[in-house]
Design an enzyme around this catalytic site. Structure first.
Site, PDB file in Angstrom:
ATOM      1  N   ARG A 231      13.631  -1.096 -30.604  1.00  0.00           N
ATOM      2  CA  ARG A 231      15.096  -1.041 -30.579  1.00  0.00           C
ATOM      3  C   ARG A 231      15.537  -0.382 -29.277  1.00  0.00           C
ATOM      4  NH1 ARG A 231      17.458  -1.896 -35.914  1.00  0.00           N
ATOM      5  NH2 ARG A 231      15.693  -2.155 -37.340  1.00  0.00           N
TER       6      ARG A 231
ATOM      7  N   ARG B 107      29.243  -8.665 -13.595  1.00  0.00           N
ATOM      8  CA  ARG B 107      29.950  -7.812 -14.548  1.00  0.00           C
ATOM      9  C   ARG B 107      31.188  -7.176 -13.933  1.00  0.00           C
ATOM     10  NH1 ARG B 107      25.521  -6.724 -18.322  1.00  0.00           N
ATOM     11  NH2 ARG B 107      26.343  -5.614 -20.116  1.00  0.00           N
TER      12      ARG B 107
ATOM     13  N   ARG C 194      20.280  -4.774 -34.359  1.00  0.00           N
ATOM     14  CA  ARG C 194      19.388  -5.575 -33.501  1.00  0.00           C
ATOM     15  C   ARG C 194      18.023  -4.907 -33.283  1.00  0.00           C
ATOM     16  NH1 ARG C 194      21.596  -7.071 -27.729  1.00  0.00           N
ATOM     17  NH2 ARG C 194      22.004  -4.830 -27.712  1.00  0.00           N
TER      18      ARG C 194
ATOM     19  N   LYS D 159      24.606 -13.402 -25.914  1.00  0.00           N
ATOM     20  CA  LYS D 159      24.200 -13.967 -24.612  1.00  0.00           C
ATOM     21  C   LYS D 159      22.680 -14.127 -24.545  1.00  0.00           C
ATOM     22  CE  LYS D 159      26.043 -10.503 -22.292  1.00  0.00           C
ATOM     23  NZ  LYS D 159      26.576  -9.665 -23.404  1.00  0.00           N
TER      24      LYS D 159
ATOM     25  N   ARG E 299      30.248   0.861 -23.959  1.00  0.00           N
ATOM     26  CA  ARG E 299      29.903  -0.433 -23.346  1.00  0.00           C
ATOM     27  C   ARG E 299      31.055  -1.430 -23.521  1.00  0.00           C
ATOM     28  NH1 ARG E 299      24.361  -1.316 -26.320  1.00  0.00           N
ATOM     29  NH2 ARG E 299      24.494  -3.422 -25.495  1.00  0.00           N
TER      30      ARG E 299
HETATM   31  P1  AP5 Z   1      22.229 -10.607 -28.412  1.00  0.00           P
HETATM   32  O1  AP5 Z   1      21.926 -12.047 -28.178  1.00  0.00           O
HETATM   33  O2  AP5 Z   1      21.150  -9.619 -28.167  1.00  0.00           O
HETATM   34  O3  AP5 Z   1      23.581 -10.185 -27.670  1.00  0.00           O
HETATM   35  P2  AP5 Z   1      23.879  -9.943 -26.126  1.00  0.00           P
HETATM   36  O4  AP5 Z   1      25.212 -10.555 -25.821  1.00  0.00           O
HETATM   37  O5  AP5 Z   1      22.726 -10.376 -25.290  1.00  0.00           O
HETATM   38  O6  AP5 Z   1      24.047  -8.372 -26.169  1.00  0.00           O
HETATM   39  P3  AP5 Z   1      23.553  -7.212 -25.205  1.00  0.00           P
HETATM   40  O7  AP5 Z   1      23.738  -5.930 -25.986  1.00  0.00           O
HETATM   41  O8  AP5 Z   1      22.185  -7.463 -24.681  1.00  0.00           O
HETATM   42  O9  AP5 Z   1      24.592  -7.281 -24.075  1.00  0.00           O
HETATM   43  P4  AP5 Z   1      24.935  -6.245 -23.038  1.00  0.00           P
HETATM   44  O10 AP5 Z   1      25.715  -7.071 -22.108  1.00  0.00           O
HETATM   45  O11 AP5 Z   1      25.623  -5.018 -23.533  1.00  0.00           O
HETATM   46  O12 AP5 Z   1      23.519  -5.675 -22.567  1.00  0.00           O
HETATM   47  P5  AP5 Z   1      22.697  -5.826 -21.223  1.00  0.00           P
HETATM   48  O13 AP5 Z   1      21.272  -5.725 -21.564  1.00  0.00           O
HETATM   49  O14 AP5 Z   1      23.175  -6.975 -20.408  1.00  0.00           O
HETATM   50  O15 AP5 Z   1      22.732 -10.482 -29.938  1.00  0.00           O
HETATM   51  C1  AP5 Z   1      23.047  -9.206 -30.504  1.00  0.00           C
HETATM   52  C2  AP5 Z   1      22.637  -9.209 -32.002  1.00  0.00           C
HETATM   53  O16 AP5 Z   1      23.486 -10.114 -32.706  1.00  0.00           O
HETATM   54  C3  AP5 Z   1      21.200  -9.682 -32.248  1.00  0.00           C
HETATM   55  O17 AP5 Z   1      20.625  -8.929 -33.281  1.00  0.00           O
HETATM   56  C4  AP5 Z   1      21.351 -11.151 -32.658  1.00  0.00           C
HETATM   57  O18 AP5 Z   1      20.322 -11.553 -33.549  1.00  0.00           O
HETATM   58  C5  AP5 Z   1      22.721 -11.155 -33.324  1.00  0.00           C
HETATM   59  N1  AP5 Z   1      23.443 -12.405 -33.076  1.00  0.00           N
HETATM   60  C6  AP5 Z   1      23.474 -13.137 -31.924  1.00  0.00           C
HETATM   61  N2  AP5 Z   1      24.273 -14.225 -32.064  1.00  0.00           N
HETATM   62  C7  AP5 Z   1      24.777 -14.147 -33.324  1.00  0.00           C
HETATM   63  C8  AP5 Z   1      25.681 -14.985 -34.066  1.00  0.00           C
HETATM   64  N3  AP5 Z   1      26.229 -16.092 -33.535  1.00  0.00           N
HETATM   65  N4  AP5 Z   1      25.979 -14.622 -35.343  1.00  0.00           N
HETATM   66  C9  AP5 Z   1      25.434 -13.488 -35.889  1.00  0.00           C
HETATM   67  N5  AP5 Z   1      24.559 -12.678 -35.247  1.00  0.00           N
HETATM   68  C10 AP5 Z   1      24.243 -12.992 -33.980  1.00  0.00           C
HETATM   69  O19 AP5 Z   1      23.154  -4.521 -20.407  1.00  0.00           O
HETATM   70  C11 AP5 Z   1      22.756  -3.216 -20.813  1.00  0.00           C
HETATM   71  C12 AP5 Z   1      23.252  -2.210 -19.796  1.00  0.00           C
HETATM   72  O20 AP5 Z   1      22.646  -2.472 -18.503  1.00  0.00           O
HETATM   73  C13 AP5 Z   1      24.755  -2.209 -19.506  1.00  0.00           C
HETATM   74  O21 AP5 Z   1      25.457  -1.432 -20.449  1.00  0.00           O
HETATM   75  C14 AP5 Z   1      24.784  -1.619 -18.087  1.00  0.00           C
HETATM   76  O22 AP5 Z   1      24.617  -0.224 -18.115  1.00  0.00           O
HETATM   77  C15 AP5 Z   1      23.551  -2.211 -17.441  1.00  0.00           C
HETATM   78  N6  AP5 Z   1      23.819  -3.462 -16.707  1.00  0.00           N
HETATM   79  C16 AP5 Z   1      23.260  -4.704 -16.996  1.00  0.00           C
HETATM   80  N7  AP5 Z   1      23.720  -5.635 -16.151  1.00  0.00           N
HETATM   81  C17 AP5 Z   1      24.568  -4.994 -15.300  1.00  0.00           C
HETATM   82  C18 AP5 Z   1      25.372  -5.437 -14.211  1.00  0.00           C
HETATM   83  N8  AP5 Z   1      25.399  -6.737 -13.834  1.00  0.00           N
HETATM   84  N9  AP5 Z   1      26.151  -4.530 -13.588  1.00  0.00           N
HETATM   85  C19 AP5 Z   1      26.124  -3.226 -13.943  1.00  0.00           C
HETATM   86  N10 AP5 Z   1      25.394  -2.728 -14.978  1.00  0.00           N
HETATM   87  C20 AP5 Z   1      24.622  -3.614 -15.650  1.00  0.00           C
END
Ligand code: AP5
Length: 216
Positions: A160, A88, A127, A13, A172
């Site tokens: 990281r 979410r 990552r 994402k 997660r």
């Molecule tokens: P990346 O693009 O970073 O993936 P992502 O989907 O953005 O993953 P996140 O881990 O950031 O998602 P998340 O939803 O768990 O975290 P968030 O910060 O929102 O890609 C990942 C890796 O893969 C990278 O190294 C990239 O290079 C590689 N990659 C990408 N595309 C690829 C491809 N096509 N092929 C191969 N490799 C690829 O949330 C974190 C925490 O915050 C949550 O756990 C929760 O506690 C809290 N939180 C955030 N939003 C809310 C909400 N709305 N409600 C409640 N809690 C929330």
């Protein structure tokens, strides 16, 4: 244009949102990044969110809804935005509908990135990102072109995330399947859901998303 990028942790994402930000001038609104900024700033809310994130659980709906409601009124969102990590839960999705309706706005599409759980732990464990501009890299699949130097801003400082370990990733993923996946039928019924193959390489995923946007 107002979009949601939807998918489990590690689906790509953030990677795709940054590309859309550049190609389309849409603002990436990552709720995870907002929470991490609060945690780094050491605010009371930030410290509480940090504890929840490290456990792989979801921050309460009310906090997240207020955060987005306040953010979408900022000038940098006027050309449109990409929600990355929000909504979410179904209550967050309902609140988003209400806040957009109140402003005479609506969503254009919800793009679900389909990825097998099996690859996600590896994607997340590998990552790292630029500490200055947030550009995302991976130990095995996307190293900077010049070792140790960010392709985008030239910074040599990388970091990281503390929640990027196998145990937290499993929590997660569980939160995603139990609490977030129910928003998929919610948007399908509204005719907003589009799906792309998130298992494809990064450029191929971008092409699929661009095709979806051209089709709107
Ligand atoms: P990346 O693009 O970073 O993936 P992502 O989907 O953005 O993953 P996140 O881990 O950031 O998602 P998340 O939803 O768990 O975290 P968030 O910060 O929102 O890609 C990942 C890796 O893969 C990278 O190294 C990239 O290079 C590689 N990659 C990408 N595309 C690829 C491809 N096509 N092929 C191969 N490799 C690829 O949330 C974190 C925490 O915050 C949550 O756990 C929760 O506690 C809290 N939180 C955030 N939003 C809310 C909400 N709305 N409600 C409640 N809690 C929330």
């Amino acid at each position: 244009m107002k979009l949601i990028l939807l998918g489990p942790p590690g689906a790509g994402k953030g990677t795709q949102a940054k590309r859309l930000e550049e190609s389309r001038g849409l603002k990436q609104l990552s709720t995870g990044d907002m929470l991490r900024a609060g945690a780094e700033a050491g605010t009371a809310l930030g410290r509480e969110a940090d504890r929840i994130m490290k456990a792989g659980k979801l921050v309460p709906d009310g906090i997240m809804i207020d955060m987005i409601a306040e953010r979408i009124d900022k000038p940098d969102c006027q050309r449109g935005f990409i929600l990355d990590g929000f909504p979410r839960t179904v209550p967050q999705a309902e609140a988003l509908d209400a806040m957009l309706a109140k402003r005479g706005q609506k969503l254009d599409a919800v793009i679900e990135m389909l990825v097998n759980d099996a690859v996600l732990v590896d994607r997340i464990a590998g990552r790292f990102s630029c500490a200055k501009c947030g550009a995302v890299y991976h130990d095995n699949t996307k190293q900077p072109k010049v070792a140790g130097v960010c392709d985008v801003c030239g910074s040599k400082d990388f970091k990281r995330r503390p929640d990027d370990n196998a145990e937290t990733v499993r929590a997660r993923l569980q939160a995603y399947h139990q609490q977030t996946a129910p928003i998929i039928p919610y948007y399908k019924i509204k005719g907003l859901l589009r799906q792309v193959d998130g298992m494809a390489d990064v450029d191929a995923v971008t092409r699929q998303i661009e095709a979806v946007l051209e089709d709107l």
